[in-house]
Design a protein around this motif. Structure first.
Motif, mmCIF file in Angstrom:
data_model
loop_
_atom_site.group_PDB
_atom_site.id
_atom_site.type_symbol
_atom_site.label_atom_id
_atom_site.label_comp_id
_atom_site.label_asym_id
_atom_site.label_seq_id
_atom_site.Cartn_x
_atom_site.Cartn_y
_atom_site.Cartn_z
ATOM 1 N N UNK A 101 24.922 28.171 40.153
ATOM 2 C CA UNK A 101 25.007 28.244 38.691
ATOM 3 C C UNK A 101 25.577 26.993 38.040
ATOM 4 N N UNK A 102 26.523 26.332 38.703
ATOM 5 C CA UNK A 102 27.146 25.171 38.074
ATOM 6 C C UNK A 102 26.223 23.958 38.010
ATOM 7 N N UNK A 196 40.199 30.574 56.280
ATOM 8 C CA UNK A 196 41.614 30.716 56.592
ATOM 9 C C UNK A 196 42.405 31.292 55.432
ATOM 10 N N UNK A 197 41.771 32.184 54.648
ATOM 11 C CA UNK A 197 42.410 32.752 53.470
ATOM 12 C C UNK A 197 42.228 34.263 53.479
ATOM 13 N N UNK A 198 43.057 34.946 52.666
ATOM 14 C CA UNK A 198 42.858 36.381 52.485
ATOM 15 C C UNK A 198 41.596 36.604 51.661
ATOM 16 N N UNK A 199 41.046 37.809 51.748
ATOM 17 C CA UNK A 199 39.801 38.087 51.037
ATOM 18 C C UNK A 199 39.959 37.894 49.531
ATOM 19 N N UNK A 200 41.020 38.428 48.956
ATOM 20 C CA UNK A 200 41.191 38.342 47.504
ATOM 21 C C UNK A 200 41.411 36.907 47.047
ATOM 22 N N UNK A 201 42.254 36.164 47.771
ATOM 23 C CA UNK A 201 42.514 34.770 47.394
ATOM 24 C C UNK A 201 41.252 33.927 47.562
ATOM 25 N N UNK A 206 36.933 30.754 45.452
ATOM 26 C CA UNK A 206 35.518 30.405 45.590
ATOM 27 C C UNK A 206 34.823 30.459 44.231
ATOM 28 N N UNK A 207 35.070 31.535 43.483
ATOM 29 C CA UNK A 207 34.442 31.664 42.171
ATOM 30 C C UNK A 207 34.896 30.543 41.241
ATOM 31 N N UNK A 212 30.356 31.099 41.140
ATOM 32 C CA UNK A 212 29.722 32.377 41.458
ATOM 33 C C UNK A 212 30.458 32.979 42.638
ATOM 34 N N UNK A 213 30.081 34.193 43.025
ATOM 35 C CA UNK A 213 30.758 34.851 44.140
ATOM 36 C C UNK A 213 30.214 34.337 45.474
#
Length: 275
Positions: A101-102, A196-201, A206-207, A212-213
């Motif tokens: 998208x960007x 190397x990150x938690x799902x939420x972080x 990323x977004x 985008x997701x």
């Protein structure tokens, strides 16, 4: 050219210095190792030398959008001895509908410095391959050009964070995994683990970086590769879903139709009429 097809141009300075000039915009000064990216192939000129003035007259296409039969990859010498530059130019088309998208929000031209290019090994090494002395052009140049432009567009849409490029290096690893290993059974959880990150972080970072997701970015990459396989190879249509990471043919057909507005079979049937 199809209305959904955009033409991207990339210039990589191999030696010397040059300036990229666009009508109505400030010039971009480029040194050895730098990369200039024009996501939509805007009309422009390249002039040799540090701070070289633009030549008289209106800006011409120069190394802009490829003409019919033009080379997708070429190395050119600009200027004369002492103030010249050696530049690798890569041209390719891509489908606007499956681009990140960007990409649509990127400026007409942007500069990626040598440090950022060197930090992207796949892009850096492919550029070196294309610019190797004595290398001959071949039928694979168009595919290589497309891969280089895709890597450049991805790099351009993931700018370094304000506190430095190493703040979220995991996002770069996840983007590279999607770009090069799209056929693997990725989920948001396994991509977060790759970063190397938690799902939420990971999802939030990323977004913020890509626009985008992770799931949508992965889908766009897989469908873009599927379109290439359908239009440019003789691989059986039934084998394409698995080649791009889909276990369900129904899921693949739905995703493809959402992206291209047509079925995979219709897309392949219309391929000879495509640019």
């Amino acid at each position: 050219m199809d209305a959904n097809t955009a033409r991207a141009v990339l210039h990589h300075v191999l030696a010397g210095r040059c300036r990229l000039v666009l009508p109505g915009a400030g010039p971009l000064e480029l040194a050895a190792g730098d990369l200039a990216l024009l996501p939509s192939g805007a009309r422009h000129r390249l002039t040799a030398g540090p701070g070289a003035p633009p030549p008289p007259g209106p800006a011409a296409p120069g190394a802009g959008p490829p003409r019919s039969g033009g080379p997708p990859v070429e190395v050119r010498e600009l200027g004369g001895e002492g103030d010249g530059a050696r530049v690798l130019t890569v041209r390719a088309g891509y489908d606007r509908r499956t681009a990140p998208p960007l990409v649509a929000a990127l400026p007409r031209a942007l500069r990626l410095g040598r440090t950022r290019v060197d930090a992207a090994p796949l892009l850096r090494d492919t550029l070196a391959l294309l610019a190797a002395p004595g290398r001959r052009s071949g039928p694979g140049d168009r595919l290589l050009a497309l891969r280089v432009l895709e890597a450049g567009l991805v790099l351009a849409t993931v700018p370094p964070p304000p506190d430095g490029p190493r703040r979220h290096p995991g996002i770069g690893r996840a983007v590279a995994a999607i770009e090069n290993r799209y056929a693997e059974p990725w989920t948001v959880v396994t991509l977060a683990r790759e970063a190397g990150m938690s799902r939420s972080a990971f999802t939030a970072a990323f977004r913020a970086a890509v626009g985008t997701t992770p799931a949508r970015h992965l889908t766009a990459r897989r469908i873009r590769e599927a379109a290439r396989l359908l239009a440019g190879t003789g691989i059986p249509q039934s084998a394409v879903p698995a080649r791009v990471g889909y276990r369900s043919r129904v899921g693949f057909h739905l995703a493809f139709r959402t992206a291209y507005g047509t079925t995979p079979g219709e897309y392949r049937a219309g391929a000879p009429r495509r640019d």
